[in-house]
Design a protein around this motif. Structure first.
Motif, PDB file in Angstrom:
ATOM      1  N   GLY A 115       0.770  -1.134  -0.120  1.00 23.87           N
ATOM      2  CA  GLY A 115      -0.173  -0.118   0.040  1.00 23.87           C
ATOM      3  C   GLY A 115       0.881   1.151   0.051  1.00 23.87           C
ATOM      4  N   ASN A 116       0.204   2.575  -0.037  1.00 25.28           N
ATOM      5  CA  ASN A 116       0.875   3.539  -0.341  1.00 25.28           C
ATOM      6  C   ASN A 116       1.860   3.969   0.891  1.00 25.28           C
ATOM      7  N   LEU A 117       2.898   4.312   0.897  1.00 24.01           N
ATOM      8  CA  LEU A 117       3.803   4.785   1.995  1.00 24.01           C
ATOM      9  C   LEU A 117       3.591   6.428   2.599  1.00 24.01           C
ATOM     10  N   ILE A 118       2.913   7.170   1.441  1.00 22.77           N
ATOM     11  CA  ILE A 118       2.553   8.336   1.814  1.00 22.77           C
ATOM     12  C   ILE A 118       1.246   8.824   1.591  1.00 22.77           C
ATOM     13  N   ALA A 119       0.736   9.257   2.256  1.00 23.21           N
ATOM     14  CA  ALA A 119      -0.993   9.590   1.829  1.00 23.21           C
ATOM     15  C   ALA A 119      -1.214  11.050   2.451  1.00 23.21           C
ATOM     16  N   CYS A 120      -2.427  11.618   2.302  1.00 28.31           N
ATOM     17  CA  CYS A 120      -2.715  12.808   2.539  1.00 28.31           C
ATOM     18  C   CYS A 120      -4.115  12.845   3.568  1.00 28.31           C
ATOM     19  N   ILE A 121      -4.147  13.557   4.588  1.00 28.35           N
ATOM     20  CA  ILE A 121      -5.182  13.487   5.473  1.00 28.35           C
ATOM     21  C   ILE A 121      -6.350  13.461   4.476  1.00 28.35           C
ATOM     22  N   THR A 122      -7.694  12.631   5.270  1.00 28.62           N
ATOM     23  CA  THR A 122      -8.873  12.634   4.649  1.00 28.62           C
ATOM     24  C   THR A 122      -8.695  11.514   3.469  1.00 28.62           C
ATOM     25  N   ASP A 123      -7.702  11.059   3.053  1.00 27.91           N
ATOM     26  CA  ASP A 123      -7.223   9.947   1.763  1.00 27.91           C
ATOM     27  C   ASP A 123      -7.771   8.710   2.259  1.00 27.91           C
ATOM     28  N   THR A 124      -8.315   7.789   1.545  1.00 27.71           N
ATOM     29  CA  THR A 124      -8.678   6.577   1.502  1.00 27.71           C
ATOM     30  C   THR A 124      -7.782   5.746   0.581  1.00 27.71           C
ATOM     31  N   GLY A 125      -7.243   4.788   1.526  1.00 32.64           N
ATOM     32  CA  GLY A 125      -6.344   3.940   0.635  1.00 32.64           C
ATOM     33  C   GLY A 125      -6.482   2.318   1.017  1.00 32.64           C
ATOM     34  N   ILE A 126      -6.144   1.640  -0.031  1.00 33.17           N
ATOM     35  CA  ILE A 126      -6.195   0.191   0.151  1.00 33.17           C
ATOM     36  C   ILE A 126      -5.030  -0.514   0.616  1.00 33.17           C
ATOM     37  N   TYR A 127      -5.020  -1.321   1.548  1.00 36.61           N
ATOM     38  CA  TYR A 127      -3.668  -2.213   2.176  1.00 36.61           C
ATOM     39  C   TYR A 127      -3.952  -3.594   2.296  1.00 36.61           C
ATOM     40  N   PHE A 128      -2.942  -4.368   1.639  1.00 36.91           N
ATOM     41  CA  PHE A 128      -3.242  -5.767   1.822  1.00 36.91           C
ATOM     42  C   PHE A 128      -2.248  -6.678   2.051  1.00 36.91           C
ATOM     43  N   VAL A 129      -2.222  -7.871   2.448  1.00 44.64           N
ATOM     44  CA  VAL A 129      -1.248  -8.896   2.463  1.00 44.64           C
ATOM     45  C   VAL A 129      -1.557 -10.043   1.598  1.00 44.64           C
ATOM     46  N   ASP A 130      -0.530 -10.940   1.278  1.00 46.11           N
ATOM     47  CA  ASP A 130      -0.999 -12.170   0.532  1.00 46.11           C
ATOM     48  C   ASP A 130      -1.858 -12.872   1.248  1.00 46.11           C
ATOM     49  N   LEU A 131      -2.859 -13.473   0.711  1.00 48.56           N
ATOM     50  CA  LEU A 131      -3.848 -14.290   1.189  1.00 48.56           C
ATOM     51  C   LEU A 131      -3.275 -15.642   1.303  1.00 48.56           C
ATOM     52  N   THR A 132      -3.540 -16.304   2.519  1.00 50.72           N
ATOM     53  CA  THR A 132      -3.431 -17.671   2.958  1.00 50.72           C
ATOM     54  C   THR A 132      -4.857 -18.409   3.078  1.00 50.72           C
ATOM     55  N   ALA A 133      -5.150 -19.467   2.472  1.00 53.31           N
ATOM     56  CA  ALA A 133      -6.336 -20.037   2.593  1.00 53.31           C
ATOM     57  C   ALA A 133      -6.653 -20.478   3.959  1.00 53.31           C
ATOM     58  N   GLY A 134      -7.732 -20.142   4.763  1.00 51.11           N
ATOM     59  CA  GLY A 134      -8.056 -20.749   5.900  1.00 51.11           C
ATOM     60  C   GLY A 134      -7.642 -19.597   6.705  1.00 51.11           C
ATOM     61  N   SER A 135      -7.019 -18.808   6.541  1.00 55.53           N
ATOM     62  CA  SER A 135      -6.208 -17.779   7.520  1.00 55.53           C
ATOM     63  C   SER A 135      -7.518 -16.633   7.774  1.00 55.53           C
ATOM     64  N   THR A 136      -7.326 -16.055   9.110  1.00 52.18           N
ATOM     65  CA  THR A 136      -7.954 -14.553   9.266  1.00 52.18           C
ATOM     66  C   THR A 136      -6.702 -13.668   9.628  1.00 52.18           C
ATOM     67  N   TYR A 137      -7.486 -12.403   9.566  1.00 57.07           N
ATOM     68  CA  TYR A 137      -6.374 -11.526   9.762  1.00 57.07           C
ATOM     69  C   TYR A 137      -6.903 -10.246  10.527  1.00 57.07           C
ATOM     70  N   LEU A 138      -6.173  -9.885  11.695  1.00 55.93           N
ATOM     71  CA  LEU A 138      -6.523  -8.893  12.687  1.00 55.93           C
ATOM     72  C   LEU A 138      -5.749  -7.606  12.473  1.00 55.93           C
ATOM     73  N   TRP A 139      -6.408  -6.459  11.986  1.00 56.50           N
ATOM     74  CA  TRP A 139      -5.746  -5.268  11.587  1.00 56.50           C
ATOM     75  C   TRP A 139      -5.903  -4.384  12.930  1.00 56.50           C
ATOM     76  N   SER A 140      -4.961  -3.600  12.996  1.00 57.74           N
ATOM     77  CA  SER A 140      -4.997  -2.367  13.745  1.00 57.74           C
ATOM     78  C   SER A 140      -4.233  -1.027  12.901  1.00 57.74           C
ATOM     79  N   VAL A 141      -4.615  -0.064  13.400  1.00 58.89           N
ATOM     80  CA  VAL A 141      -3.979   1.129  12.717  1.00 58.89           C
ATOM     81  C   VAL A 141      -4.024   2.495  13.726  1.00 58.89           C
ATOM     82  N   SER A 142      -3.123   3.053  13.765  1.00 56.36           N
ATOM     83  CA  SER A 142      -2.847   4.119  14.492  1.00 56.36           C
ATOM     84  C   SER A 142      -2.842   5.712  13.464  1.00 56.36           C
TER      85      SER A 142
END
Length: 297
Positions: A115-142
């Protein structure tokens, strides 16, 4: 006992106590048949009072004593593990081994966050990791708000200026939890521009001091609608010189930049007056000493 002469001895008797062999119960744990690579698991047997225990392990190692009814095992690499315990009773009777085969599951190796390393406040961006079948992902953001939690792909709306952080923890189909993966995103604040001048009316070939004030800009530029020049188009406070062809209204534009935030600008409106042009005309182009001539402008 009877002697060769036919004499019988006195009968001797003794009592022997036959102690039962200890029978350890099954080896129990939080999830006794499987564990995650690198995890530490507690195992226990229910023995008899006064017994001691001799544990052995394959595919892992003990993190403390291995002579009690409870042990801590830190499992190694993914594969097969084996745990065995032999109980010795207080009467030194040795029981049959109790054992447990343990499947050591691989912990997830989560990919880097894309995903983007630089963004502007109020921007909306997409971030992802490689999908592994059967896995779940818990995300957090500051510094932002997450949408689409528990999937390999999230959408983040940034709302705090500065160095913000995204983190994700993957849990695979075996219930094993991977190490957190993080990404730092630089979030730029919204741009603000203001511009002013020492004076707003001047003559051709005259100069004027300009002042630009910015917020959150990485760079600035000045532009003119006329043909005059700046002594430095990238300075906050340049000097503008009106050209001989500048006339009437001239607009000076102060633009601030800090991608990916959109540029913003402010303007200074100048009124440029033409300088006077005097033409002198004589009634005669050639006269004698002492003669007079009439000059007109």
């Amino acid at each position: 006992e009877t002697t060769p002469g036919g004499c019988s001895g006195v009968l001797q008797q003794d009592t022997i106590n036959i102690q039962p062999l200890p029978a350890s119960t099954l080896i129990l744990g939080a999830n006794p048949d499987s564990a995650c690579a690198g995890s530490t698991v507690s195992y226990v047997v229910t023995g008899n009072p006064g017994s001691t225990f001799a544990w052995t392990v394959t595919g892992g190692s003990f993190t403390g004593l291995s002579t009690g009814d409870t042990v801590q095992v830190q499992w190694g690499l993914a594969g097969s593990g084996f745990l065995q315990v032999v109980e010795t009773s207080k009467d030194s009777c040795i029981g049959a081994p109790a054992f447990k085969n343990v499947l050591i599951n691989q912990i997830p190796g989560t990919s880097a966050i894309t995903g983007n390393l630089i963004a502007c406040i109020t921007d909306t961006g997409i971030y992802f990791v490689d999908l592994t079948a059967g896995s779940t992902y818990l995300w957090s953001v500051s510094g932002g708000t997450i949408f689409n939690q528990n999937t390999d792909t999230i959408t983040v709306t940034w709302n705090v200026k500065g160095a913000d952080t995204i983190a994700v923890v993957e849990t695979n189909f075996s219930g094993c939890i991977g190490a957190p993966v993080t990404k730092v995103v630089t979030v730029n604040g919204l741009l603000v521009a203001n511009a002013s001048s020492y004076k707003t009316t001047l003559c051709q070939n005259d100069t004027v001091q300009l002042t630009g004030v910015d917020s959150n800009a990485a760079s600035v530029n000045w532009y003119t609608s006329g043909s005059g020049t700046f002594n430095d188009t990238t300075a906050l406070a340049p000097i503008y010189t009106a050209s001989i062809t500048d006339s009437g209204t001239v607009t000076l534009t102060f633009v601030v930049h800090n991608p990916p935030c959109p540029d913003t600008s402010a303007t200074v409106i100048l009124t440029v007056n033409p300088i006077p042009h005097v033409t002198i005309m004589a009634s005669a182009l050639s006269i004698c000493i002492g003669d007079t001539d009439t000059l007109t402008v």
